[in-house]
Each structure stands twice: as C-alpha cells, then as structure tokens.
Scaffold this active site. Structure first.
Site, PDB file in Angstrom:
ATOM      1  N   GLY A 184      33.438  26.234 -12.144  1.00  0.00           N
ATOM      2  CA  GLY A 184      34.324  26.347 -13.503  1.00  0.00           C
ATOM      3  C   GLY A 184      33.332  26.982 -14.864  1.00  0.00           C
ATOM      4  N   SER A 224      34.590  30.268 -16.070  1.00  0.00           N
ATOM      5  CA  SER A 224      35.464  31.056 -17.116  1.00  0.00           C
ATOM      6  C   SER A 224      36.510  30.121 -17.764  1.00  0.00           C
ATOM      7  CB  SER A 224      36.195  32.007 -16.360  1.00  0.00           C
ATOM      8  OG  SER A 224      35.503  32.958 -15.638  1.00  0.00           O
ATOM      9  N   GLU A 227      25.257  34.348  -6.110  1.00  0.00           N
ATOM     10  CA  GLU A 227      26.827  34.759  -6.095  1.00  0.00           C
ATOM     11  C   GLU A 227      26.910  36.261  -5.910  1.00  0.00           C
ATOM     12  OE1 GLU A 227      29.273  33.381  -9.100  1.00  0.00           O
ATOM     13  OE2 GLU A 227      30.804  34.605  -8.658  1.00  0.00           O
ATOM     14  N   GLU A 255      30.881  46.085 -16.650  1.00  0.00           N
ATOM     15  CA  GLU A 255      30.178  46.670 -17.780  1.00  0.00           C
ATOM     16  C   GLU A 255      29.188  45.445 -18.006  1.00  0.00           C
ATOM     17  OE1 GLU A 255      33.751  46.635 -17.205  1.00  0.00           O
ATOM     18  OE2 GLU A 255      33.728  48.732 -17.387  1.00  0.00           O
TER      19      GLU A 255
HETATM   20  C1  LIG Z   1      39.731  37.150  -8.154  1.00  0.00           C
HETATM   21  C2  LIG Z   1      38.923  36.538  -9.137  1.00  0.00           C
HETATM   22  C3  LIG Z   1      38.323  35.297  -8.984  1.00  0.00           C
HETATM   23  C4  LIG Z   1      37.667  34.489  -9.845  1.00  0.00           C
HETATM   24  N1  LIG Z   1      37.150  33.362  -9.698  1.00  0.00           N
HETATM   25  C5  LIG Z   1      36.381  32.520 -10.779  1.00  0.00           C
HETATM   26  C6  LIG Z   1      35.920  31.468 -10.370  1.00  0.00           C
HETATM   27  O1  LIG Z   1      35.980  30.934  -9.295  1.00  0.00           O
HETATM   28  N2  LIG Z   1      35.391  30.782 -11.515  1.00  0.00           N
HETATM   29  C7  LIG Z   1      35.051  31.350 -12.589  1.00  0.00           C
HETATM   30  O2  LIG Z   1      34.471  30.586 -13.434  1.00  0.00           O
HETATM   31  N3  LIG Z   1      35.651  32.704 -12.732  1.00  0.00           N
HETATM   32  C8  LIG Z   1      36.318  33.336 -11.805  1.00  0.00           C
HETATM   33  N4  LIG Z   1      37.001  34.442 -12.201  1.00  0.00           N
HETATM   34  C9  LIG Z   1      36.666  35.089 -13.634  1.00  0.00           C
HETATM   35  C10 LIG Z   1      35.865  36.121 -13.788  1.00  0.00           C
HETATM   36  O3  LIG Z   1      34.383  35.649 -13.671  1.00  0.00           O
HETATM   37  C11 LIG Z   1      36.220  37.013 -14.992  1.00  0.00           C
HETATM   38  O4  LIG Z   1      37.506  37.358 -14.890  1.00  0.00           O
HETATM   39  C12 LIG Z   1      35.146  37.666 -15.722  1.00  0.00           C
HETATM   40  O5  LIG Z   1      34.101  37.180 -16.103  1.00  0.00           O
HETATM   41  C13 LIG Z   1      35.669  38.543 -16.794  1.00  0.00           C
HETATM   42  O6  LIG Z   1      36.220  37.800 -17.786  1.00  0.00           O
HETATM   43  P1  LIG Z   1      37.697  38.010 -18.446  1.00  0.00           P
HETATM   44  O7  LIG Z   1      38.558  38.346 -17.086  1.00  0.00           O
HETATM   45  O8  LIG Z   1      37.915  36.943 -19.335  1.00  0.00           O
HETATM   46  O9  LIG Z   1      37.669  39.750 -18.996  1.00  0.00           O
HETATM   47  P2  LIG Z   1      36.946  39.633 -20.366  1.00  0.00           P
HETATM   48  O10 LIG Z   1      35.725  39.226 -20.602  1.00  0.00           O
HETATM   49  O11 LIG Z   1      37.939  39.611 -21.548  1.00  0.00           O
HETATM   50  O12 LIG Z   1      36.550  41.330 -20.278  1.00  0.00           O
HETATM   51  C14 LIG Z   1      37.671  42.423 -20.229  1.00  0.00           C
HETATM   52  C15 LIG Z   1      36.971  43.851 -20.404  1.00  0.00           C
HETATM   53  O13 LIG Z   1      36.183  43.891 -21.320  1.00  0.00           O
HETATM   54  C16 LIG Z   1      35.048  44.237 -20.877  1.00  0.00           C
HETATM   55  N5  LIG Z   1      33.871  43.525 -21.917  1.00  0.00           N
HETATM   56  C17 LIG Z   1      33.874  42.423 -22.422  1.00  0.00           C
HETATM   57  N6  LIG Z   1      32.820  42.102 -22.925  1.00  0.00           N
HETATM   58  C18 LIG Z   1      32.023  43.407 -23.028  1.00  0.00           C
HETATM   59  C19 LIG Z   1      30.837  43.637 -23.656  1.00  0.00           C
HETATM   60  N7  LIG Z   1      30.275  43.141 -24.229  1.00  0.00           N
HETATM   61  N8  LIG Z   1      30.288  44.882 -23.520  1.00  0.00           N
HETATM   62  C20 LIG Z   1      31.257  45.885 -22.587  1.00  0.00           C
HETATM   63  N9  LIG Z   1      32.393  45.473 -21.904  1.00  0.00           N
HETATM   64  C21 LIG Z   1      32.900  44.188 -22.280  1.00  0.00           C
HETATM   65  C22 LIG Z   1      34.866  43.592 -19.568  1.00  0.00           C
HETATM   66  O14 LIG Z   1      33.865  44.108 -18.888  1.00  0.00           O
HETATM   67  C23 LIG Z   1      36.287  43.819 -19.172  1.00  0.00           C
HETATM   68  O15 LIG Z   1      36.266  45.172 -18.673  1.00  0.00           O
HETATM   69  C24 LIG Z   1      37.498  35.076 -11.211  1.00  0.00           C
HETATM   70  C25 LIG Z   1      38.093  36.508 -11.280  1.00  0.00           C
HETATM   71  C26 LIG Z   1      38.900  37.101 -10.452  1.00  0.00           C
HETATM   72  C27 LIG Z   1      39.506  38.467 -10.804  1.00  0.00           C
END
Ligand SMILES: Cc1cc2nc3c(=O)[nH]c(=O)nc-3n(C[C@H](O)[C@H](O)[C@H](O)COP(=O)(O)OP(=O)(O)OC[C@H]3O[C@@H](n4cnc5c(N)ncnc54)[C@H](O)[C@@H]3O)c2cc1C
Lengths: 325, 383
Positions: B130, B132, B248, B370
């Site tokens: 947990g 995100s 991980e 990124e």
């Molecule tokens: C299949 C799958 C399984 C997952 N399982 C888990 C899980 O078990 N537990 C868990 O906790 N999370 C999980 N996640 C979540 C995952 O860790 C997040 O999707 C990831 O960290 C990105 O966060 P976000 O989706 O909110 O995107 P955002 O953070 O909103 O990012 C959107 C875009 O903006 C870019 N971006 C954001 N900030 C910056 C910056 N400072 N500089 C440059 N670019 C930036 C990102 O690279 C991305 O391209 C899972 C995701 C997927 C797709």
C-alpha cells in the site's frame, strides 16, 4: 587481475595521451606509441603459455580492451593480441611479424575497410578458408577526417594457416564490443561531468530534468554495453556465435545511442575538433560498423535461435551464457 | 559507470534447484493457454503457491528458523526465472516472497517474524503493497493516509489505490503518516501491517483495459490495529520503503513480462516456415537484448546477495528491461501485420493483443520511467 589493469591503464596514459592520439589521427608517426605498447608484453596476453604468452582468457583480457576504448587508442592493439594468438595456435605455428597487425575478413574480392589500420605494419586477413598475412602497404585513406581506418583491395595469395575454428570475425566482434563498451562508459562519465559544470539559465544544465532523463538512458546503454561485452567474452575462445552476436549487436546499438546523447548534451562544443568528445564518438561509429553491425549479427543470431526449438529463456541461458559445469 | 554491476554466473548450488522449479512450471504450463500465461505475475492461483511452498521453493532467501530455504537471492532468481519463463501463475505468493518477507526479516520484530514468515514460506499468506494513493503516485512522499496512536495501538484512516491483489490479500504493508502533515514530506512516514479483514477496511477491485481486475482501491475508516502493527521504526518509513524497492525493481519480472509472446511468435515463424531477413534480424535482436538484460538482472542479484541495496542499479535494469518488454508486442505486432496473408492462430492473436494492451503498465508499476531515470541521474551526481 586488477593490478594488471592498473598497469595497463598507466601504460596507456603515458603512451597514448589524447594529444598523441590526435597527432596519430592527423598522420604523425605512431612508432613511439607502438614501441611503448609492444615493450609492455601485453601483446602476447592471449598467446598460450606454452608458446611464450601469458595465456589469458578473453574474459581476462576484456577489461584491457575496454581500457583501449576508454583511451581512444588509434592503433590495432587488441587486433594484434588476437592476431598473435591465432598465429601461435595455428596447426603449424607461425612466427608473428613485428609491429601492429590489423584484422580483416575478405569477402568476394570486395575492397576492405580495415579499422585501426593506419599505423599497421601487417594485416591478418581471413579469406576463403585460410588466414593470410599481408603487408599493410598500398592502402588508401578513407577520406574521412581523422579516420584511422584504411581501405585495401586484397588479393589472396598462399594462406599462412587454415581459418581458426569459430572464424576470425567472431573474435574481432567481441574486441569491437569491448572497445565500444570502454568508449561508451568513458563518454558517459565525461558527459555527466560536463552536464554538472555547464551553466545555462542560471543553473547547471544537468539540473534540467529533460537532460537528466537523457543522461539516465545513456548510463543504461553504457552499462548494458559493458555487460554485453563481458557476456561475449565469458564463454572462452572462440566465442560461440550466439555470445559474439549478442555482444556485438547490443554494443553496436548502444554505440549509436550513446554517441547521439553525448553530442546532444554537449551542444555545439561537442562537434568542434578541438574538444575531445569527438575522438570517442567517431570511434564509436567506426567500431559499430566494423565486423558486422547490429543487423548483421541479429540475423545470424536469429537464424541460430530459430533453428533451436528451446524456449527463449532456455535458449539464452544455454546458448549465450557460458556453461555452468 | 556503475562499475559494481558486473557479469556474474549463477552459483552451481543454486542452479541445482532448476529441475524442481521447472517441474512445477511445466505443470502450470500444461493447463494454461498462452494468453493466460502471458498474465505471468498477475496470474493468481493460491493452490499453486501452496504447492510451491510445500516443495520448499518459497522463502528461499529466509533463514531456516522461519521456515525459509536459507539459500539467498541467487536461488530465488533461479526459481523465479523458471516460473516466469513460461508464465506460471505466481501472483498469490509473489509480493510476499519478493519484498514483504525480506522487509519483515530486516525491519520487523521477532514476534512479527514468527507470525508472518513461516506462513509466507508455506505460500499461505497474500500480501499487498500500500504505497500509492490518489494524490501520491510518483510523489510518494505525499501520502495522506494516517495512523494515529490509540490506547491499544493504532487507528488508520485514509485510502490507497492501485493496490495489486488487495481483493485476495490477507495483509497490506502500508506507507502511512504517523506524525506531521504532507508538508513534512518524507519525515513522519511509517510502515504498518494492516489486516485486510479488520473492520473498517473496504476493498473495491478496479477493472483494467484487458478486462482483468488485479488491483483495487482500499479504504480505511477508523481501522483499529494492535500496537505491534507498526513495522520497523516509527518515522523510518521512507528509508524502509527505499530498501524494499531494490527488491521490487531488480528481478527477472522486469524482463520476462512479454516472454510468452516471444515464444509464441517464434513458434509461429517456425510453423509458417518464414525465415526472412527482417524476421531473423528482429528475433536475433530481441534474443540478444534478452540475454544482456538477464545478465544485468543477475548482476543486480549479486549485489543483493552481497548484502547491498542496489537501488540505483535496480532502477537502471528496470527501465531498460521494461523498454524491452514493451518493444516485444510493438515489434512483433509490426512483423505479423507486415504479413497479412499469413494465418495467425487465435492463441497467438490473443497473446499479442493482451500483451499490447497491458504493456503500458510495465513502465508504470513499481515506479515510472521518468521517476527511475531521475533516480539514475541522482546516482550520476546530476541532482
Ligand atoms: C499494474 C499496476 C500495478 C500497481 N500495483 C501497485 C501496488 O501494488 N501498490 C502500489 O502502491 N502501487 C501500485 N501501482 C501504482 C504505481 O506505483 C503508480 O502508478 C506509479 O507510481 C505512478 O503513479 P501515478 O499512476 O499516480 O502517476 P503520476 O504520478 O500521476 O504520473 C503521471 C506521469 O507523470 C510523470 N511524472 C510525475 N511526476 C514527475 C516528475 N517529478 N518528473 C517527471 N515526470 C513525472 C510520471 O512519470 C508519469 O508519466 C501499480 C500500478 C500499475 C499500473
């Protein structure tokens, strides 16, 4: 082993500093540089101990080859190591000629562009099913600025030895892979240092996120190139085709990407003759083209792979990685 | 550059585990068509995990005292590789075996180790991560879910999202705020073990674009937990999470996600008897990249085996690895579409499309491209 590498590094720093590299590229006599390298005894690193060499494996020599790439050494040092080994292990051993030996594989009468041949005294050419020794006179400059490759038209005479098992090209390919890895890793460090110093918009350009992303990709490619080269040398000599192909394919692909990013990050200064960057990026392109680029080796590897019914991971594990037993 | 990462061979003693792992992998393989196997580490089958546990193939990096194999990261690499190479369903034990167990071993109390580790080694406990939240994705330090001390222990309020396996899970290891506010960023974060059956926990699965539901949103409404739910030190959550991410990000799962498709396509080339230059060059390229990535992943495993936490190196391997995993469906799709008159069997078609549609997730899950590149740039001294 690391003592060994340190000694070699010191030797290169003394014998082939970048101002001397530039001079050789510009056509200066390379005898002094060569004599220092030859006197070190490293040229017989791959020659079996029974024949007066150090009997090192490819895996042991790989870091030395990387060092040659890191220093943009303009002479065929790694090539001479391979040539001396091949002559020593021939069914009827051949006394190696003095001086630098460049390597080439001759196809059907075509002109050969031989990398690092500018200062070479001899060529070791694989043609038909034999190895040929030829004088490296009569070559033509390629006409490319600063190029130490030379164009030859080669007519085979009597071979001095039969082609070695595994062929010349696979051996040359793992050498090129290591040279690329050395230059790519050096360029990455050089470029990171530059990005940390060059100020635009009031801060170091390396603080710009867009640039950091480029630099990270460069590091990934440079590390992949190094590991690919290590993998290519890990299985011994001759390198099995799948291992040589992997090494040359991945490093050739990396060479183009690393050179492009290095130039992008440096801006205009990178393409100026006076600045050292271009010594390395020009070499990367030369070595990428030499002895088969990524497409050439990919096709051979693809054919070998398709002929083998194993699953992908098993194929990689058993055909490309060195045997575990 | 990153010279600690060098080519390493797998120790023969650990290689010896391969035949047993293969037997399990083959067994899983027999029952499943390729598009299901392509789910690879999203494939959930708790019976399969229990059988692996009974065979001694889980918890290989854990000490014997906790039911583990006392062998180390290389042994785990061999077993994981065999399972992923054919797309065996590993989701039921995956997260616990890979990162929750090492985290509990390294930072947990003796009581926590006794409680969780033996059951993880038996393949009985499903853990989820947990981290995100709706407002904290890439910016993980922005987590708002809060755990407050009570007379008996902790009370949790907030929400997690994208939590893989939460709907099947027994426990979540959550990153929560135990003091201060979001403005305090990394300070005041802690990790806490949440029993997902506790009152006040609501799990809502989220369907993805392929029609699967492997992740979920999780809501916490006054969830009361005992005092020993805290794992590690209060306020050390950030450092602990960083260490966890090295586990991980470095494994073969960051290379092998599309390997079932690669095999299915190779089989297709063989079946239709096509060995044109373009196909061979592509097959060779993919094979060469796979080999080098495998060597890089093993090199990272060697750092873990040496007791290090190769966070930067793991990021490097993951970014390069997921680019490869994404290149597979893109280039194989192009190859097949370049031969529209060639019959593609339904299994290969489904495998291609499944992998194509899920591929964007490869470079998101576990940290986006990124963000990883930012970590690498920091490792290069640029930030
Ligand atoms: C299949 C799958 C399984 C997952 N399982 C888990 C899980 O078990 N537990 C868990 O906790 N999370 C999980 N996640 C979540 C995952 O860790 C997040 O999707 C990831 O960290 C990105 O966060 P976000 O989706 O909110 O995107 P955002 O953070 O909103 O990012 C959107 C875009 O903006 C870019 N971006 C954001 N900030 C910056 C910056 N400072 N500089 C440059 N670019 C930036 C990102 O690279 C991305 O391209 C899972 C995701 C997927 C797709």
């Amino acid at each position: 082993m690391s003592d060994f590498l340190d000694a070699f590094e010191k030797l290169l720093a003394n014998a082939a500093p970048l101002h001397a590299v530039r001079a050789v590229e510009a056509g200066a006599d390379s005898a002094a540089m060569w004599d220092a390298l030859a006197a070190s005894g490293f040229l017989d690193a791959l020659v079996p101990e029974g024949r007066g060499g150090a009997g090192l494996t490819l895996a042991e020599v790989q870091p030395l080859w990387m060092a040659l790439g890191r220093h943009a050494v303009p002479l065929p040092v790694g090539e001479t190591m391979i040539a001396r080994m091949l002559l020593a292990i021939a069914p009827e051993p051949v006394e190696p000629p003095q001086g630098p030996i460049a390597l080439a594989v001759a196809g059907k009468g075509a002109a050969l562009i031989v990398p690092q041949a500018q200062g070479a005294a001899h060529l070791l050419v694989e043609a038909g099913d034999g190895l040929h020794l030829a004088l490296a006179s009569g070559g033509e400059a390629t006409g490319v600025a600063g190029d130490v490759a030379v164009r030859f038209s080669f007519t085979p005479g009597e071979p001095v030895a039969p082609s070695p098992q595994g062929g010349l090209r696979a051996r040359a390919a793992v050498l090129r892979a290591a040279l690329i890895a050395g230059a790519a890793n050096h360029l990455t460090a050089m470029t990171a240092a530059y990005a940390g110093e060059r100020v635009q918009f009031g801060k170091a350009i390396g603080r710009q996120q867009a640039l950091q992303q480029q630099m990270a990709v460069m590091a990934e490619e440079a590390v992949a190139a190094r590991i690919a080269s290590e993998l290519g040398c890990a299985a011994g000599c001759p390198p099995p085709l799948p291992a040589a192909a992997t090494a040359k394919s991945v490093t050739s692909r990396a060479a183009a990407k690393v050179a492009a990013i290095a130039h992008g990050v440096h801006g205009a200064i990178g393409i100026s003759a006076e600045y050292d960057l271009q010594l390395f990026t020009r070499r990367l392109h030369q070595w990428r083209l030499a002895d088969g680029g990524e497409r050439y080796w990919n096709r051979l590897l693809g054919a070998a792979r398709l002929a083998d019914g194993a699953r992908s991971v098993d194929y990689v594990r058993t055909a490309i990685f060195p045997n575990q037993d | 550059m990153f010279d600690a990462l060098t080519f390493a061979a797998l120790p023969a003693g650990d290689e010896a585990l391969r035949p047993l792992a293969r037997q399990f992998a083959e067994e899983a393989l027999a029952a499943l068509p390729p598009d299901i196997r392509a789910r690879s580490w999203s494939g959930f089958d708790q019976d399969f995990s229990r059988r692996l546990g009974a065979a001694g193939l889980l918890g290989l990096t854990l000490p014997k005292a906790y039911g583990g194999g006392a062998r180390g990261p290389f042994a785990r690499f061999v077993v994981v590789e065999e399972l992923l190479a054919v797309g065996a369903p590993v989701a039921a034990h995956w997260i616990a075996d890979r990162q929750s167990a090492p985290l509990i071993l390294n930072f947990g109390s003796e009581a926590q180790r006794q409680t969780y580790l033996p059951a993880i080694c038996r393949g009985e406990l499903v853990f989820c991560i947990g981290m995100s939240e709706p407002g904290a994705g890439s910016d993980l330090a922005g987590v708002r879910t809060r755990a407050e001390r009570t007379a008996e222990g902790w009370r949790v309020n907030g929400q997690k999202i994208w939590t893989t396996n939460a709907m099947h899970g027994d426990y979540m290891i959550a990153l929560v705020r135990t003091s201060g506010g979001v403005e305090d960023r990394r300070a005041g974060l802690s990790q806490i073990i949440i029993d997902l059956k506790a009152p006040g926990v609501t799990v809502r699965p989220i369907a993805d674009l392929t029609g699967d539901a492997h992740f979920a949103e999780v809501f916490f409404d006054n969830v009361d937990l005992p005092a020993d739910a805290l794992i590690g030190e209060e306020g050390e959550g950030w450092a602990q999470v960083t260490a966890e991410l090295a586990f991980e990000r470095s494994g073969p799962e960051r290379i092998y996600s599309s390997v079932v498709l690669l095999d299915a396509w190779t089989e297709h080339l063989r079946r239709v008897g096509r060995a044109d230059g373009a196909a061979l060059a592509l097959l060779g390229e993919l094979t060469a990249r796979l080999a080098v990535l495998r060597a890089m992943s093993i090199a990272c495993t060697a750092r873990l085996a040496a007791g290090e936490s190769p966070v930067v190196e793991a990021s490097l391997v993951k970014d390069l690895g997921t680019a490869f995993e994404q290149a597979l469906p893109a280039t194989i799709g192009d190859d097949l579409a370049a031969h529209p008159d060639e019959g593609v069997d339904p299994d290969l078609y489904r495998t291609l499309l499944y992998t194509t549609h899920i591929a964007p997730s490869f470079s998101l899950r576990g940290g986006t491209r990124e963000i990883l590149r930012g970590i690498i740039a920091r490792g290069m001294g640029l930030r």
